[in-house]
Design an enzyme around this catalytic site. Structure first.
Site: not given
Length: 213
Positions: A42, A46, A70, A130
């Site tokens: 993943e 960011r 993110t 998640k």
């Protein structure tokens, strides 16, 4: 679970990666993850260049499952998909992201930690959610409590997961897989300490195999 979710669940641990220098680090990191038995990533938005990292990792290890994390905007979904991302993860639930991923027939794992968010996810027919930040949001105790009214979901906790508690999380039947960055620490990536990353991945893989056979 569908075949894609099951494939991630079979791996058991999803490395959550932030790459500051994708041109330098994405290829050797992809190889290290695969060699360590965790052929999934993943790649978080960011850091700038996340889409470039996704593209390089997929080109380096075509059989690896690579997604974007993110993700906060539809524009980031478009960038991730253009780079070859196979799934999208966001820290919270976002209807715009859910609609876009549904339109693209793209797996989406929204961050959900409350009954309201679980019900929102239920509207979209999701199987795996998640749970972020896991430890700070109540950890395994809360995940188990939430599973009572929402038994249809499998959970992918991320945040505070390490080798110390990985076995405890994976032993819970509600858990599909665990996300974590403990095996891909910034210092090890920056210094090119791929052997350490491989070793941490192998230790994680051994725990998955111990728990799930």
């Amino acid at each position: 679970m569908n075949a894609f979710n099951q494939a991630i669940s079979n791996i058991g641990v999803v490395p959550v990666i932030k790459l500051n220098h994708p041109e330098r680090d994405a290829a050797p990191l992809a190889k290290a993850l695969c060699e360590g038995g965790l052929p999934v990533a993943e790649v978080t938005f960011r850091a700038a260049g996340a889409d470039k990292a996704i593209k390089i990792m997929k080109e380096t290890c075509p059989d690896m499952i690579v997604g974007a994390g993110t993700v906060l905007t539809v524009a980031q979904v478009d960038a991730a998909v253009a780079a070859g991302a196979q799934f999208i993860v966001s820290p919270g639930f976002n209807y715009k992201l859910a609609d876009k991923c549904q339109e693209l027939n793209l797996p989406y794992f929204p961050g959900c930690t409350t009954p309201t968010e679980y019900q929102m996810a239920l509207e979209y027919g999701y199987e795996v959610l998640k749970f972020f930040p896991a430890e700070q949001s109540g950890g395994l105790a809360k995940i188990k409590a939430m599973s009572a009214p929402f038994a249809m979901f499998k959970i992918m906790p991320t945040g505070g997961i390490s080798l110390k508690n990985l076995e405890e999380y994976l032993s819970c039947p509600v858990i599909a897989a665990c996300g974590g960055s403990y095996m891909v620490k910034a210092d090890d990536i920056e210094s090119g300490n791929w052997d350490k990353i491989i070793d941490l991945c192998k230790q994680s893989r051994a725990i998955v195999d111990k728990v799930r056979g």
